[in-house]
Design a protein around this motif. Structure first.
Motif, PDB file in Angstrom:
ATOM      1  N   THR A   1     -18.930  -4.160   0.059  1.00 38.02           N
ATOM      2  CA  THR A   1     -18.641  -2.674  -0.438  1.00 38.02           C
ATOM      3  C   THR A   1     -17.848  -1.685   1.324  1.00 38.02           C
ATOM      4  N   ALA A   2     -16.571  -1.484   0.883  1.00 36.18           N
ATOM      5  CA  ALA A   2     -15.673  -1.325   1.418  1.00 36.18           C
ATOM      6  C   ALA A   2     -14.394  -0.104   0.734  1.00 36.18           C
ATOM      7  N   VAL A   3     -13.053   0.256   1.257  1.00 38.28           N
ATOM      8  CA  VAL A   3     -12.114   0.534   0.728  1.00 38.28           C
ATOM      9  C   VAL A   3     -11.546  -0.120   0.572  1.00 38.28           C
ATOM     10  N   TYR A   4     -10.616  -1.162  -0.490  1.00 37.72           N
ATOM     11  CA  TYR A   4      -9.693  -2.000  -0.563  1.00 37.72           C
ATOM     12  C   TYR A   4      -8.816  -1.445  -0.622  1.00 37.72           C
ATOM     13  N   TYR A   5      -7.789  -2.181   0.069  1.00 39.16           N
ATOM     14  CA  TYR A   5      -5.958  -1.676  -0.008  1.00 39.16           C
ATOM     15  C   TYR A   5      -5.192  -2.613  -0.269  1.00 39.16           C
ATOM     16  N   CYS A   6      -4.633  -2.436  -0.764  1.00 37.93           N
ATOM     17  CA  CYS A   6      -3.567  -3.100  -1.152  1.00 37.93           C
ATOM     18  C   CYS A   6      -2.121  -3.384  -0.436  1.00 37.93           C
ATOM     19  N   ASN A   7      -2.217  -4.583  -0.088  1.00 40.86           N
ATOM     20  CA  ASN A   7      -0.518  -4.679   0.962  1.00 40.86           C
ATOM     21  C   ASN A   7       1.070  -5.719   0.980  1.00 40.86           C
ATOM     22  N   ALA A   8       2.052  -4.939   0.872  1.00 43.97           N
ATOM     23  CA  ALA A   8       2.997  -5.407   0.584  1.00 43.97           C
ATOM     24  C   ALA A   8       4.292  -5.539   1.263  1.00 43.97           C
ATOM     25  N   ARG A   9       4.895  -7.040   1.777  1.00 41.68           N
ATOM     26  CA  ARG A   9       5.793  -6.732   2.860  1.00 41.68           C
ATOM     27  C   ARG A   9       7.215  -7.155   1.882  1.00 41.68           C
ATOM     28  N   ILE A  10       8.219  -5.491   1.699  1.00 39.39           N
ATOM     29  CA  ILE A  10       9.207  -5.714   0.431  1.00 39.39           C
ATOM     30  C   ILE A  10      10.557  -4.953   1.197  1.00 39.39           C
ATOM     31  N   PHE A  11      11.553  -6.381   0.242  1.00 45.30           N
ATOM     32  CA  PHE A  11      12.403  -6.161   1.103  1.00 45.30           C
ATOM     33  C   PHE A  11      13.500  -5.190   0.053  1.00 45.30           C
ATOM     34  N   THR A  12      13.956  -3.874   0.241  1.00 47.82           N
ATOM     35  CA  THR A  12      14.783  -3.132  -0.027  1.00 47.82           C
ATOM     36  C   THR A  12      16.193  -3.211  -0.242  1.00 47.82           C
ATOM     37  N   ARG A  13      16.797  -4.267   0.692  1.00 43.74           N
ATOM     38  CA  ARG A  13      18.060  -4.054   1.403  1.00 43.74           C
ATOM     39  C   ARG A  13      18.589  -5.233   1.397  1.00 43.74           C
ATOM     40  N   LEU A  14      19.608  -5.177   1.093  1.00 44.06           N
ATOM     41  CA  LEU A  14      20.685  -6.902   0.639  1.00 44.06           C
ATOM     42  C   LEU A  14      20.474  -7.110   2.456  1.00 44.06           C
ATOM     43  N   PHE A  15      20.869  -8.786   2.788  1.00 44.39           N
ATOM     44  CA  PHE A  15      20.932  -9.166   4.338  1.00 44.39           C
ATOM     45  C   PHE A  15      20.006  -8.842   5.022  1.00 44.39           C
ATOM     46  N   GLU A  16      18.676  -7.646   4.686  1.00 40.07           N
ATOM     47  CA  GLU A  16      17.515  -7.661   5.327  1.00 40.07           C
ATOM     48  C   GLU A  16      16.451  -9.025   5.757  1.00 40.07           C
ATOM     49  N   LYS A  17      16.602  -8.864   7.558  1.00 37.56           N
ATOM     50  CA  LYS A  17      15.889  -9.736   7.442  1.00 37.56           C
ATOM     51  C   LYS A  17      14.540  -9.727   7.717  1.00 37.56           C
ATOM     52  N   ASN A  18      14.178  -8.329   8.106  1.00 36.61           N
ATOM     53  CA  ASN A  18      12.477  -8.777   7.913  1.00 36.61           C
ATOM     54  C   ASN A  18      12.082  -7.298   7.350  1.00 36.61           C
ATOM     55  N   PRO A  19      10.888  -7.993   5.930  1.00 35.12           N
ATOM     56  CA  PRO A  19      10.462  -6.859   5.106  1.00 35.12           C
ATOM     57  C   PRO A  19       9.702  -5.898   5.735  1.00 35.12           C
ATOM     58  N   ASP A  20       9.676  -4.664   4.897  1.00 38.50           N
ATOM     59  CA  ASP A  20       8.753  -3.069   5.257  1.00 38.50           C
ATOM     60  C   ASP A  20       7.253  -3.740   4.880  1.00 38.50           C
ATOM     61  N   ASP A  21       6.656  -3.118   5.600  1.00 40.80           N
ATOM     62  CA  ASP A  21       4.923  -3.367   5.586  1.00 40.80           C
ATOM     63  C   ASP A  21       4.689  -2.403   4.139  1.00 40.80           C
ATOM     64  N   TYR A  22       4.577  -2.206   3.554  1.00 39.75           N
ATOM     65  CA  TYR A  22       3.682  -0.996   2.294  1.00 39.75           C
ATOM     66  C   TYR A  22       2.206  -0.634   1.656  1.00 39.75           C
ATOM     67  N   TRP A  23       1.371  -0.411   2.004  1.00 45.29           N
ATOM     68  CA  TRP A  23       0.532  -0.115   1.243  1.00 45.29           C
ATOM     69  C   TRP A  23      -0.081   0.791   0.190  1.00 45.29           C
ATOM     70  N   GLY A  24      -1.023   0.210  -0.779  1.00 45.86           N
ATOM     71  CA  GLY A  24      -1.944   1.006  -1.689  1.00 45.86           C
ATOM     72  C   GLY A  24      -2.552   2.188  -0.667  1.00 45.86           C
ATOM     73  N   GLN A  25      -2.969   2.962  -2.309  1.00 46.78           N
ATOM     74  CA  GLN A  25      -4.307   4.242  -1.216  1.00 46.78           C
ATOM     75  C   GLN A  25      -5.226   3.928  -1.229  1.00 46.78           C
ATOM     76  N   GLY A  26      -5.652   2.514  -1.670  1.00 49.56           N
ATOM     77  CA  GLY A  26      -7.101   2.239  -1.359  1.00 49.56           C
ATOM     78  C   GLY A  26      -7.685   2.404  -3.121  1.00 49.56           C
ATOM     79  N   THR A  27      -8.900   1.535  -2.863  1.00 52.41           N
ATOM     80  CA  THR A  27      -9.812   1.395  -4.146  1.00 52.41           C
ATOM     81  C   THR A  27     -11.176   0.973  -3.292  1.00 52.41           C
ATOM     82  N   GLN A  28     -11.729   2.064  -4.012  1.00 54.06           N
ATOM     83  CA  GLN A  28     -13.601   2.077  -3.259  1.00 54.06           C
ATOM     84  C   GLN A  28     -13.937   0.785  -4.357  1.00 54.06           C
TER      85      GLN A  28
END
Length: 122
Positions: A90-117
């Protein structure tokens, strides 16, 4: 500009199953590793499972053998099939993704979902 939208949480009895989904949308160049984390009241957020873009998976010890993470790269979606659920899941479950949004980007940014119980109870 990038959103992660989760679905699939709810109430289930011990021993039951649930399937979580999380879809990334927005100005995305490429989606890297994706994963699921969870947090219950009074505790820190903890890793549940991760999956790379090539499909390599990693699981927290307490869920290995019961949970299965998968992804559909074309749909930019990650899934978490949870079987043999226990009250301690039992918990709130969060989705995470490392996403590239720009060309030639070396390190992706971390994004999180809003959570689901997810609640496991009789």
């Amino acid at each position: 500009q990038v959103q992660l939208v989760e679905s699939g949480g709810g109430l289930v009895q011990p021993g039951g199953s649930l399937r979580l989904s999380c879809t990334a949308s927005g100005r995305i160049l490429r989606v890297g590793a994706m994963g699921w984390y969870r947090q219950s009241p009074g505790t820190q957020r903890e890793l549940v499972a991760t999956i790379t873009s090539d499909g390599d998976t990693n699981y927290f010890d307490s869920v290995r053998g019961r949970f299965d993470i998968s992804r559909d790269n074309a749909k930019r979606t990650v899934y978490l099939q949870m079987n043999s659920l226990k009250p301690e899941d039992t918990a709130v479950y969060y989705c995470n993704a490392r996403i590239f949004t720009r060309l030639f980007e070396k390190n992706p940014d971390d994004y999180w979902g809003q959570g689901t119980q997810v609640t496991v109870s009789v």
